[in-house]
Design a protein around this motif. Structure first.
Motif, PDB file in Angstrom:
ATOM      1  N   LEU A  26      -7.689  13.819  15.134  1.00 57.81           N
ATOM      2  CA  LEU A  26      -7.210  15.100  14.618  1.00 57.81           C
ATOM      3  C   LEU A  26      -6.791  14.984  13.160  1.00 57.81           C
ATOM      4  O   LEU A  26      -7.069  15.880  12.344  1.00 57.81           O
ATOM      5  N   LEU A  27      -6.144  13.876  12.795  1.00 56.95           N
ATOM      6  CA  LEU A  27      -5.760  13.652  11.402  1.00 56.95           C
ATOM      7  C   LEU A  27      -6.999  13.529  10.511  1.00 56.95           C
ATOM      8  O   LEU A  27      -7.010  14.026   9.381  1.00 56.95           O
ATOM      9  N   GLY A  28      -8.037  12.876  11.015  1.00 55.82           N
ATOM     10  CA  GLY A  28      -9.282  12.776  10.266  1.00 55.82           C
ATOM     11  C   GLY A  28      -9.873  14.147   9.986  1.00 55.82           C
ATOM     12  O   GLY A  28     -10.370  14.414   8.883  1.00 55.82           O
ATOM     13  N   ASP A  29      -9.798  15.048  10.968  1.00 53.68           N
ATOM     14  CA  ASP A  29     -10.277  16.417  10.777  1.00 53.68           C
ATOM     15  C   ASP A  29      -9.501  17.112   9.658  1.00 53.68           C
ATOM     16  O   ASP A  29     -10.080  17.765   8.792  1.00 53.68           O
ATOM     17  N   LEU A  30      -8.177  16.963   9.693  1.00 49.59           N
ATOM     18  CA  LEU A  30      -7.332  17.598   8.680  1.00 49.59           C
ATOM     19  C   LEU A  30      -7.570  16.996   7.303  1.00 49.59           C
ATOM     20  O   LEU A  30      -7.560  17.706   6.296  1.00 49.59           O
ATOM     21  N   LEU A  31      -7.796  15.695   7.251  1.00 47.65           N
ATOM     22  CA  LEU A  31      -8.085  15.035   5.979  1.00 47.65           C
ATOM     23  C   LEU A  31      -9.411  15.535   5.417  1.00 47.65           C
ATOM     24  O   LEU A  31      -9.523  15.806   4.220  1.00 47.65           O
ATOM     25  N   ASP A  32     -10.418  15.684   6.270  1.00 47.24           N
ATOM     26  CA  ASP A  32     -11.723  16.205   5.842  1.00 47.24           C
ATOM     27  C   ASP A  32     -11.599  17.604   5.236  1.00 47.24           C
ATOM     28  O   ASP A  32     -12.326  17.943   4.304  1.00 47.24           O
ATOM     29  N   LYS A  33     -10.710  18.417   5.770  1.00 47.81           N
ATOM     30  CA  LYS A  33     -10.536  19.789   5.290  1.00 47.81           C
ATOM     31  C   LYS A  33      -9.574  19.869   4.096  1.00 47.81           C
ATOM     32  O   LYS A  33      -9.311  20.949   3.581  1.00 47.81           O
ATOM     33  N   GLY A  34      -9.025  18.712   3.682  1.00 47.78           N
ATOM     34  CA  GLY A  34      -8.118  18.695   2.540  1.00 47.78           C
ATOM     35  C   GLY A  34      -6.757  19.296   2.828  1.00 47.78           C
ATOM     36  O   GLY A  34      -6.075  19.756   1.916  1.00 47.78           O
ATOM     37  N   LEU A  35      -6.347  19.278   4.089  1.00 43.21           N
ATOM     38  CA  LEU A  35      -5.080  19.894   4.471  1.00 43.21           C
ATOM     39  C   LEU A  35      -3.918  18.911   4.523  1.00 43.21           C
ATOM     40  O   LEU A  35      -2.758  19.329   4.615  1.00 43.21           O
ATOM     41  N   ILE A  36      -4.222  17.612   4.502  1.00 44.44           N
ATOM     42  CA  ILE A  36      -3.174  16.583   4.497  1.00 44.44           C
ATOM     43  C   ILE A  36      -3.518  15.529   3.458  1.00 44.44           C
ATOM     44  O   ILE A  36      -4.666  15.422   3.011  1.00 44.44           O
ATOM     45  N   THR A  37      -2.530  14.753   3.103  1.00 47.66           N
ATOM     46  CA  THR A  37      -2.735  13.576   2.270  1.00 47.66           C
ATOM     47  C   THR A  37      -2.030  12.413   2.943  1.00 47.66           C
ATOM     48  O   THR A  37      -1.125  12.604   3.756  1.00 47.66           O
ATOM     49  N   LEU A  38      -2.464  11.209   2.607  1.00 42.33           N
ATOM     50  CA  LEU A  38      -1.947  10.003   3.255  1.00 42.33           C
ATOM     51  C   LEU A  38      -1.348   9.049   2.248  1.00 42.33           C
ATOM     52  O   LEU A  38      -1.781   8.990   1.098  1.00 42.33           O
ATOM     53  N   GLN A  39      -0.396   8.278   2.708  1.00 33.81           N
ATOM     54  CA  GLN A  39       0.090   7.132   1.956  1.00 33.81           C
ATOM     55  C   GLN A  39      -0.097   5.944   2.874  1.00 33.81           C
ATOM     56  O   GLN A  39       0.608   5.792   3.872  1.00 33.81           O
ATOM     57  N   GLU A  40      -1.099   5.131   2.562  1.00 28.53           N
ATOM     58  CA  GLU A  40      -1.420   3.974   3.402  1.00 28.53           C
ATOM     59  C   GLU A  40      -0.331   2.915   3.281  1.00 28.53           C
ATOM     60  O   GLU A  40       0.325   2.810   2.243  1.00 28.53           O
ATOM     61  N   PRO A  41      -0.141   2.099   4.312  1.00 30.57           N
ATOM     62  CA  PRO A  41       0.859   1.025   4.250  1.00 30.57           C
ATOM     63  C   PRO A  41       0.463  -0.011   3.192  1.00 30.57           C
ATOM     64  O   PRO A  41      -0.699  -0.113   2.809  1.00 30.57           O
ATOM     65  N   GLU A  42       1.441  -0.756   2.757  1.00 30.05           N
ATOM     66  CA  GLU A  42       1.201  -1.813   1.775  1.00 30.05           C
ATOM     67  C   GLU A  42       0.264  -2.859   2.354  1.00 30.05           C
ATOM     68  O   GLU A  42       0.288  -3.130   3.551  1.00 30.05           O
ATOM     69  N   PRO A  43      -0.570  -3.462   1.513  1.00 29.52           N
ATOM     70  CA  PRO A  43      -1.453  -4.528   2.005  1.00 29.52           C
ATOM     71  C   PRO A  43      -0.654  -5.682   2.596  1.00 29.52           C
ATOM     72  O   PRO A  43       0.496  -5.902   2.230  1.00 29.52           O
ATOM     73  N   GLU A  44      -1.291  -6.405   3.503  1.00 29.79           N
ATOM     74  CA  GLU A  44      -0.615  -7.495   4.195  1.00 29.79           C
ATOM     75  C   GLU A  44      -0.097  -8.563   3.234  1.00 29.79           C
ATOM     76  O   GLU A  44       0.903  -9.212   3.497  1.00 29.79           O
ATOM     77  N   ALA A  45      -0.733  -8.731   2.109  1.00 24.15           N
ATOM     78  CA  ALA A  45      -0.313  -9.751   1.147  1.00 24.15           C
ATOM     79  C   ALA A  45       1.131  -9.539   0.712  1.00 24.15           C
ATOM     80  O   ALA A  45       1.850 -10.489   0.418  1.00 24.15           O
ATOM     81  N   ASP A  46       1.580  -8.292   0.666  1.00 26.25           N
ATOM     82  CA  ASP A  46       2.945  -7.994   0.258  1.00 26.25           C
ATOM     83  C   ASP A  46       3.949  -8.204   1.386  1.00 26.25           C
ATOM     84  O   ASP A  46       5.142  -8.046   1.189  1.00 26.25           O
ATOM     85  N   MET A  47       3.479  -8.546   2.575  1.00 23.21           N
ATOM     86  CA  MET A  47       4.357  -8.682   3.729  1.00 23.21           C
ATOM     87  C   MET A  47       4.941 -10.089   3.870  1.00 23.21           C
ATOM     88  O   MET A  47       5.592 -10.388   4.845  1.00 23.21           O
ATOM     89  N   HIS A  48       4.706 -10.962   2.904  1.00 23.04           N
ATOM     90  CA  HIS A  48       5.187 -12.328   3.012  1.00 23.04           C
ATOM     91  C   HIS A  48       6.519 -12.542   2.299  1.00 23.04           C
ATOM     92  O   HIS A  48       6.974 -13.669   2.171  1.00 23.04           O
ATOM     93  N   ASP A  49       7.149 -11.489   1.873  1.00 17.74           N
ATOM     94  CA  ASP A  49       8.424 -11.572   1.193  1.00 17.74           C
ATOM     95  C   ASP A  49       9.524 -11.761   2.243  1.00 17.74           C
ATOM     96  O   ASP A  49       9.692 -10.937   3.138  1.00 17.74           O
ATOM     97  N   ILE A  50      10.286 -12.826   2.137  1.00 17.10           N
ATOM     98  CA  ILE A  50      11.332 -13.158   3.107  1.00 17.10           C
ATOM     99  C   ILE A  50      12.398 -12.058   3.170  1.00 17.10           C
ATOM    100  O   ILE A  50      13.006 -11.836   4.210  1.00 17.10           O
TER     101      ILE A  50
END
Length: 135
Positions: free
Chosen positions: A98-122
């Motif tokens: 359903l989110l893909g449908d909304l993204l295709d129609k330009g009705l939502i925007t996304l903020q993807e999670p940070e890449p895994e490389a940034d997850m190594h910070d203690i």
């Protein structure tokens, strides 16, 4: 933060209206909602991907069902895919389509999670542990 308003103001998903299988739970309705699709047309939609609607609540637009409209209502403020899934009480795979449908129609925007490389910070792990302890 105030909880979002009811995403189902018209109440289409009453428990007695669902088709249930004795052992599997809700089955037919999610399949119908996505027209049998199991993958979104685009977008990854991790559980921590943040979603926000780009316009005020969308009126009935061609190709959008009540579930699409419920998502746009919920996402008037930023919300994660996991939160949307919980509020709608739908399988995550269905919500992703359903989110893909909304993204295709330009009705939502996304903020993807940070890449895994940034997850190594203690410090990140310490913050997670401290947060869990606070619960």
């Amino acid at each position: 933060m105030m909880p979002p308003e009811d995403p189902w103001p018209e109440g289409p998903q009453q428990p007695e209206e669902r088709w249930l299988d004795e052992h599997a739970g809700p089955m037919v309705r999610p399949y119908v909602m996505t027209s049998g699709r199991i993958e979104p047309t685009r977008g990854e939609f991790d559980l921590i991907t943040l979603v926000v609607a780009l316009a005020p609540e969308t009126a009935s637009e061609v190709g959008l069902g009540p579930e699409h409209l419920a998502i746009t209502r919920l996402c008037q403020s930023v919300m994660s895919v996991a939160e949307i899934t919980g509020h709608l009480d739908l399988p995550v795979a269905t919500v992703r389509v359903l989110l893909g449908d909304l993204l295709d129609k330009g009705l939502i925007t996304l903020q993807e999670p940070e890449p895994e490389a940034d997850m190594h910070d203690i410090r990140l792990y310490k913050a997670v542990i401290d947060g869990l302890r606070a619960l």
